[in-house]
Design a protein around this motif. Structure first.
Motif, PDB file in Angstrom:
ATOM      1  N   GLY A   1       0.811  -1.202   0.000  1.00 46.37           N
ATOM      2  CA  GLY A   1       0.000   0.000   0.000  1.00 46.37           C
ATOM      3  C   GLY A   1       0.846   1.254   0.000  1.00 46.37           C
ATOM      4  O   GLY A   1       0.460   2.281  -0.570  1.00 46.37           O
ATOM      5  N   LEU A   2       2.022   1.188   0.637  1.00 50.11           N
ATOM      6  CA  LEU A   2       2.942   2.323   0.653  1.00 50.11           C
ATOM      7  C   LEU A   2       3.334   2.736  -0.756  1.00 50.11           C
ATOM      8  O   LEU A   2       3.271   3.925  -1.125  1.00 50.11           O
ATOM      9  N   ILE A   3       3.721   1.760  -1.585  1.00 47.54           N
ATOM     10  CA  ILE A   3       4.130   2.062  -2.957  1.00 47.54           C
ATOM     11  C   ILE A   3       2.920   2.481  -3.789  1.00 47.54           C
ATOM     12  O   ILE A   3       3.018   3.362  -4.644  1.00 47.54           O
ATOM     13  N   ALA A   4       1.772   1.851  -3.551  1.00 49.85           N
ATOM     14  CA  ALA A   4       0.560   2.223  -4.281  1.00 49.85           C
ATOM     15  C   ALA A   4       0.210   3.691  -4.045  1.00 49.85           C
ATOM     16  O   ALA A   4      -0.139   4.423  -4.980  1.00 49.85           O
ATOM     17  N   GLU A   5       0.313   4.145  -2.797  1.00 40.58           N
ATOM     18  CA  GLU A   5       0.022   5.546  -2.478  1.00 40.58           C
ATOM     19  C   GLU A   5       1.008   6.473  -3.169  1.00 40.58           C
ATOM     20  O   GLU A   5       0.629   7.544  -3.668  1.00 40.58           O
ATOM     21  N   GLN A   6       2.275   6.094  -3.227  1.00 43.36           N
ATOM     22  CA  GLN A   6       3.273   6.924  -3.895  1.00 43.36           C
ATOM     23  C   GLN A   6       3.007   7.014  -5.396  1.00 43.36           C
ATOM     24  O   GLN A   6       3.170   8.077  -6.003  1.00 43.36           O
ATOM     25  N   LEU A   7       2.580   5.911  -5.993  1.00 41.25           N
ATOM     26  CA  LEU A   7       2.256   5.922  -7.422  1.00 41.25           C
ATOM     27  C   LEU A   7       1.056   6.816  -7.708  1.00 41.25           C
ATOM     28  O   LEU A   7       1.060   7.599  -8.668  1.00 41.25           O
ATOM     29  N   ARG A   8       0.032   6.705  -6.883  1.00 41.67           N
ATOM     30  CA  ARG A   8      -1.162   7.538  -7.083  1.00 41.67           C
ATOM     31  C   ARG A   8      -0.852   9.012  -6.891  1.00 41.67           C
ATOM     32  O   ARG A   8      -1.436   9.869  -7.568  1.00 41.67           O
ATOM     33  N   ALA A   9       0.062   9.314  -5.963  1.00 41.62           N
ATOM     34  CA  ALA A   9       0.446  10.708  -5.751  1.00 41.62           C
ATOM     35  C   ALA A   9       1.270  11.230  -6.922  1.00 41.62           C
ATOM     36  O   ALA A   9       1.165  12.405  -7.297  1.00 41.62           O
ATOM     37  N   ALA A  10       2.091  10.343  -7.525  1.00 40.67           N
ATOM     38  CA  ALA A  10       2.927  10.757  -8.654  1.00 40.67           C
ATOM     39  C   ALA A  10       2.104  10.987  -9.907  1.00 40.67           C
ATOM     40  O   ALA A  10       2.381  11.912 -10.681  1.00 40.67           O
ATOM     41  N   LEU A  11       1.084  10.142 -10.122  1.00 35.59           N
ATOM     42  CA  LEU A  11       0.264  10.226 -11.333  1.00 35.59           C
ATOM     43  C   LEU A  11      -1.200  10.212 -10.927  1.00 35.59           C
ATOM     44  O   LEU A  11      -1.790   9.156 -10.686  1.00 35.59           O
ATOM     45  N   SER A  12      -1.773  11.375 -10.845  1.00 30.57           N
ATOM     46  CA  SER A  12      -3.165  11.508 -10.403  1.00 30.57           C
ATOM     47  C   SER A  12      -4.099  10.706 -11.301  1.00 30.57           C
ATOM     48  O   SER A  12      -4.015  10.765 -12.536  1.00 30.57           O
ATOM     49  N   GLY A  13      -4.979   9.929 -10.680  1.00 29.11           N
ATOM     50  CA  GLY A  13      -5.950   9.147 -11.437  1.00 29.11           C
ATOM     51  C   GLY A  13      -5.465   7.769 -11.839  1.00 29.11           C
ATOM     52  O   GLY A  13      -6.236   6.988 -12.396  1.00 29.11           O
TER      53      GLY A  13
END
Length: 292
Positions: free
Chosen positions: A97-109
């Motif tokens: 989940g940590l990496i998933a949150e970072q990915l979502r923050a990097a690329l909105s949507g």
């Protein structure tokens, strides 16, 4: 395993070639595959090249991000502006989940699914720790690549504090480090300078069966790394029945519960205090080890 005949950077062993995507396209076409699963860490030319090659061939693609993003988030945003890859028919997953949150923050949507790492539960449970007699010496184990990212120096500082406290109470405390890397020699010199040569053992790179036996002979697993995308070594140790001392900001929070199966520290000072506490509190150690 189909090995690519590509030049590699020395020391880091990364494939570097302007023909990398073309080579991957040929391999994918020759293999007659149904889908491609690319694994990407911080710097992964083959992983990124696989996504480009699979897209060019119109192949179903899953890409799993297995490393903490940090500065690589900027690269992902730039690559997306140039190629629009986040809008391709690609299933994006993260190991935690940590990496998933970072990915979502990097690329909105961006839609990201968590696909955790798995372990052979039966294999590691075969290393279940036998009960220790009261007052016996306590053994701390760790398994890591000896690099700055894994923060072995922070571990040695914490161990030195716990060791001094144990000696003051008439208890023996040792540390066994499985793994190798560029920091091994400086770490060995640091241990010698602190007079801990008899308490700290560097095992080097070991096989999985040897690591399992190392856990079987240990009482605690310690992992000081912060930029840990998942922490599979900690999961294996936990399956072997060891309580864990780790960091709250790391990916190990996906499967460890503070005060239940582990002690998770907010900073290095707390990490050292938790290591000392767990080493000297036999009842707490047993309770954490026995938790499901």
């Amino acid at each position: 395993v189909r090995r690519l005949n590509s030049p590699r950077l020395p020391l880091v062993d990364l494939a570097v070639s302007p023909r990398l995507v073309a080579m991957l396209k040929r391999e994918f076409a020759a293999g007659n595959y149904d889908a491609i699963h690319a694994h990407i860490r911080v710097i992964s030319p083959v992983g990124y090249g696989a996504v480009l090659a699979a897209h060019a061939l119109g192949m179903p693609t899953v890409v799993t991000f297995a490393g903490v993003l940090l500065r690589s988030a900027q690269f992902l945003r730039m690559a997306d502006r140039l190629s629009g890859w986040s809008r391709w028919p690609v299933a994006v997953t993260a190991v935690s989940g940590l990496i998933a949150e970072q990915l979502r923050a990097a690329l909105s949507g961006l839609k990201v699914t968590v696909l955790p790492n798995g372990v052979d539960l039966a294999f590691w449970r075969g290393a279940a720790v036998p009960p220790r007699p009261p007052g016996a010496d306590i053994v701390i184990a760790t398994a890591m690549r000896l690099t700055r990212k894994k923060r072995p120096v922070a571990l040695l500082r914490a161990f030195a504090q716990a060791h001094a406290a144990a000696v003051a109470q008439g208890r023996g405390l040792t540390l066994r480090i499985a793994g190798d890397g560029p920091l091994r020699r400086p770490l060995e010199r640091r241990v010698a300078a602190r007079g801990l040569g008899r308490a700290v053992t560097f095992l080097g790179a070991v096989s999985r069966p040897t690591l399992r036996e190392t856990y079987r002979a240990a009482d605690i697993f310690a992992l000081p790394s912060i930029h840990e995308s998942f922490g599979i070594a900690a999961l294996e140790a936990r399956c072997a029945g060891l309580p864990v001392v780790g960091m709250r900001r790391a990916g190990i929070t996906e499967f460890l519960r503070h005060g239940d199966t582990a002690l998770l520290a907010a900073d290095d000072g707390e990490f050292a205090r938790f290591l000392e506490r767990l080493a000297l509190d036999d009842a707490l150690r047993r309770r954490l080890a026995e938790a499901d």
